[in-house]
Design an enzyme around this catalytic site. Structure first.
Site, PDB file in Angstrom:
ATOM      1  N   ASP A   1     -65.177  59.688  70.958  1.00 54.71           N
ATOM      2  CA  ASP A   1     -65.692  59.431  72.592  1.00 54.71           C
ATOM      3  C   ASP A   1     -66.974  58.966  72.313  1.00 54.71           C
ATOM      4  OD1 ASP A   1     -65.173  59.404  75.311  1.00 54.71           O
ATOM      5  OD2 ASP A   1     -66.001  61.355  75.528  1.00 54.71           O
TER       6      ASP A   1
ATOM      7  N   ASN B   1     -55.609  56.745  79.286  1.00 52.25           N
ATOM      8  CA  ASN B   1     -56.415  55.627  79.288  1.00 52.25           C
ATOM      9  C   ASN B   1     -55.969  54.247  79.828  1.00 52.25           C
ATOM     10  OD1 ASN B   1     -58.066  56.958  76.039  1.00 52.25           O
ATOM     11  ND2 ASN B   1     -58.704  57.080  78.201  1.00 52.25           N
TER      12      ASN B   1
HETATM   13  C1  IPE Z   1     -60.457  60.916  75.198  1.00 52.40           C
HETATM   14  O1  IPE Z   1     -61.685  60.232  75.708  1.00 52.40           O
HETATM   15  C2  IPE Z   1     -59.772  60.081  74.795  1.00 52.40           C
HETATM   16  C3  IPE Z   1     -59.982  59.235  73.468  1.00 52.40           C
HETATM   17  C4  IPE Z   1     -61.254  59.398  72.916  1.00 52.40           C
HETATM   18  C5  IPE Z   1     -59.204  58.320  73.257  1.00 52.40           C
HETATM   19  P1  IPE Z   1     -61.641  59.935  77.530  1.00 52.40           P
HETATM   20  O2  IPE Z   1     -62.970  59.339  77.473  1.00 52.40           O
HETATM   21  O3  IPE Z   1     -60.631  59.369  77.707  1.00 52.40           O
HETATM   22  O4  IPE Z   1     -61.808  61.489  78.018  1.00 52.40           O
HETATM   23  P2  IPE Z   1     -62.277  62.051  79.464  1.00 52.40           P
HETATM   24  O5  IPE Z   1     -61.937  61.155  80.553  1.00 52.40           O
HETATM   25  O6  IPE Z   1     -63.785  61.976  79.371  1.00 52.40           O
HETATM   26  O7  IPE Z   1     -61.843  63.358  79.634  1.00 52.40           O
HETATM   27  C1  IPE Z   2     -63.735  56.793  73.726  1.00 46.18           C
HETATM   28  O1  IPE Z   2     -64.977  56.278  74.417  1.00 46.18           O
HETATM   29  C2  IPE Z   2     -62.839  55.510  73.433  1.00 46.18           C
HETATM   30  C3  IPE Z   2     -61.523  55.378  74.409  1.00 46.18           C
HETATM   31  C4  IPE Z   2     -61.295  56.610  75.045  1.00 46.18           C
HETATM   32  C5  IPE Z   2     -60.317  54.442  74.165  1.00 46.18           C
HETATM   33  P1  IPE Z   2     -64.945  55.961  75.841  1.00 46.18           P
HETATM   34  O2  IPE Z   2     -64.599  54.299  76.057  1.00 46.18           O
HETATM   35  O3  IPE Z   2     -64.457  56.847  76.615  1.00 46.18           O
HETATM   36  O4  IPE Z   2     -66.781  56.067  75.953  1.00 46.18           O
HETATM   37  P2  IPE Z   2     -67.468  56.915  77.200  1.00 46.18           P
HETATM   38  O5  IPE Z   2     -66.740  58.061  76.994  1.00 46.18           O
HETATM   39  O6  IPE Z   2     -66.787  56.145  78.530  1.00 46.18           O
HETATM   40  O7  IPE Z   2     -68.886  56.538  76.812  1.00 46.18           O
HETATM   41 MG    MG Z   3     -64.965  58.783  77.112  1.00 44.57          MG
END
Ligand code: IPE
Ligand code: IPE
Ligand code: MG
Length: 225
Positions: A11, A59
């Protein structure tokens, strides 16, 4: 001691990019590179399973352009992995509901899994369109279909992760201290490590720190020491 199975919620890609004035998608590309580096490092230190959360069942709510970039990066990664898996000694398995993925992606997944059968070495499990709740519901439904009792053993055998030991250590970079529907069943007794470091900034040294923290924990599994 090196944990046998490390799981990572990758993340913070979007924030990493934004802080650099880049589009969020640039963060996903940087994150994919870090995954390669960390996977190699895990193999070098003797980790048996590395499970990473790449795309959750939630997602899909993201803008179409971001979703398609992530899918393209996954295709690119798998296509390259097919070439290198045998040389690198890394097996790949995809966990999640792949029926919703593109035909190209599903073909690449089938190919990597086929090659994995003849490769020895660390197993990297990539969670794509993965949700812990979805996984448990499906496993329960499959128990019913198979006409078997709903027991822990029967559920375990029907999870996407069937045959993979539970993670010893779950790491979440990116500053959030939540599970976001990752390995709900499997992490019942995992140790958790949270860090503010964003995934694209994550390094082998950070992994060492997480493992050091893990080694200070006392795992009791409900018993007494
Ligand atoms: C969790 O991260 C999913 C992945 C890293 C693939 P998210 O960014 O989707 O989670 P939330 O929305 O902060 O809980
Ligand atoms: C994790 O990084 C990757 C996926 C969830 C696919 P994010 O895209 O959630 O990055 P932040 O949390 O918005 O910084
Ligand atoms: Mg995220």
């Amino acid at each position: 001691m090196t944990p046998k199975h490390i799981a990572v919620i990758m993340d913070g890609n979007g924030r990493w990019a934004r802080r650099r004035g880049l589009p969020r998608t640039a963060g996903h590309a940087a994150g994919a590179e870090v995954f390669r580096k960390i996977a190699t490092y895990c193999k070098d230190i003797g980790v048996e399973h590395l499970t990473v959360y790449a795309f959750s069942t939630e997602n899909w709510k993201r803008p179409e352009g971001e979703v398609s970039t992530i899918m393209q990066l996954l295709e690119k990664y798998l296509a390259e992995a097919i070439e290198k898996m045998e040389r690198d000694g890394v097996r790949l398995r995809v966990l999640g509901d792949i029926s919703a993925l593109s035909e190209n992606l599903r073909t690449l997944i089938a190919r990597t899994e086929e090659i994995s059968r003849r490769v020895e070495g660390m197993q990297a499990n990539i969670c794509i369109n993965y949700g812990g709740r979805d996984e448990i519901v499906r496993a329960a439904a499959r128990c019913a279909e198979d006409g078997v009792a709903v027991t822990e053993e029967n559920i375990n055998a029907r999870l996407y992760s069937a045959g993979i030991p539970d993670p010893d250590l779950v790491i979440r970079p990116g500053g959030e201290t939540r599970i976001s529907n990752f390995l709900l069943w499997q992490s019942a007794y995992s140790e958790f490590y949270f860090t503010d470091t964003l995934w694209p900034d994550f390094t082998p040294r950070e992994l060492d720190k997480a493992i050091a923290a893990y080694n200070k924990r006392e795992r009791r599994f409900g018993g007494v020491k």
